[in-house]
Design a protein around this motif. Structure first.
Motif, mmCIF file in Angstrom:
data_model
loop_
_atom_site.group_PDB
_atom_site.id
_atom_site.type_symbol
_atom_site.label_atom_id
_atom_site.label_comp_id
_atom_site.label_asym_id
_atom_site.label_seq_id
_atom_site.Cartn_x
_atom_site.Cartn_y
_atom_site.Cartn_z
ATOM 1 N N GLN A 161 9.515 24.685 -28.525
ATOM 2 C CA GLN A 161 9.464 26.099 -28.167
ATOM 3 C C GLN A 161 8.625 26.897 -29.157
ATOM 4 O O GLN A 161 7.870 27.805 -28.767
ATOM 5 N N ILE A 162 8.718 26.574 -30.437
ATOM 6 C CA ILE A 162 7.916 27.262 -31.451
ATOM 7 C C ILE A 162 6.436 26.956 -31.255
ATOM 8 O O ILE A 162 5.592 27.858 -31.313
ATOM 9 N N LEU A 163 6.105 25.701 -31.005
ATOM 10 C CA LEU A 163 4.704 25.338 -30.758
ATOM 11 C C LEU A 163 4.152 26.045 -29.528
ATOM 12 O O LEU A 163 3.029 26.561 -29.546
ATOM 13 N N MET A 164 4.940 26.092 -28.462
ATOM 14 C CA MET A 164 4.484 26.765 -27.250
ATOM 15 C C MET A 164 4.336 28.270 -27.473
ATOM 16 O O MET A 164 3.403 28.891 -26.944
ATOM 17 N N MET A 165 5.223 28.859 -28.269
ATOM 18 C CA MET A 165 5.125 30.286 -28.549
ATOM 19 C C MET A 165 3.854 30.584 -29.357
ATOM 20 O O MET A 165 3.139 31.546 -29.069
ATOM 21 N N ILE A 166 3.553 29.757 -30.344
ATOM 22 C CA ILE A 166 2.339 29.942 -31.140
ATOM 23 C C ILE A 166 1.103 29.809 -30.256
ATOM 24 O O ILE A 166 0.168 30.613 -30.353
ATOM 25 N N LEU A 167 1.099 28.831 -29.376
ATOM 26 C CA LEU A 167 -0.033 28.654 -28.471
ATOM 27 C C LEU A 167 -0.147 29.811 -27.483
ATOM 28 O O LEU A 167 -1.261 30.227 -27.131
#
Length: 95
Positions: free
Chosen positions: A6-12
């Protein structure tokens, strides 16, 4: 591991919105809808350039020069979409 996904997707997602804003703003500046002499427009444009120029400059090193076109934002945008697709297709690894 779900939180990492979820953190990676939010950053992207944030990077995606920043790139979209930069691309649209560059069009508006080139078509003289926005004026860089306005302080707010100049500040936003400078901020977006400072965020994205390190990425674009690395891509420009590998791209051949094209007369009058800067293809670095397009390549970066396609790469960002590809990373998002790869993460989504491999989301099961994070669960």
């Amino acid at each position: 591991m779900t939180s990492l996904y979820q953190i990676l997707m939010m950053i992207l997602d944030v990077l995606w919105f920043i790139m979209i804003a930069h691309i649209i703003m560059s069009w508006l500046i080139n078509f003289q809808v926005l004026n860089l002499h306005q302080p707010i427009v100049a500040q936003v444009w400078d901020s977006l350039n400072r965020l994205l120029e390190p990425v674009y400059s690395r891509i420009r090193q590998f791209l051949p020069p094209v007369s009058g076109l800067d293809l670095a934002p397009l390549v970066a945008f396609i790469a960002l979409i590809a990373v998002r697709i790869i993460l989504r297709n491999n989301a099961a690894l994070f669960y």
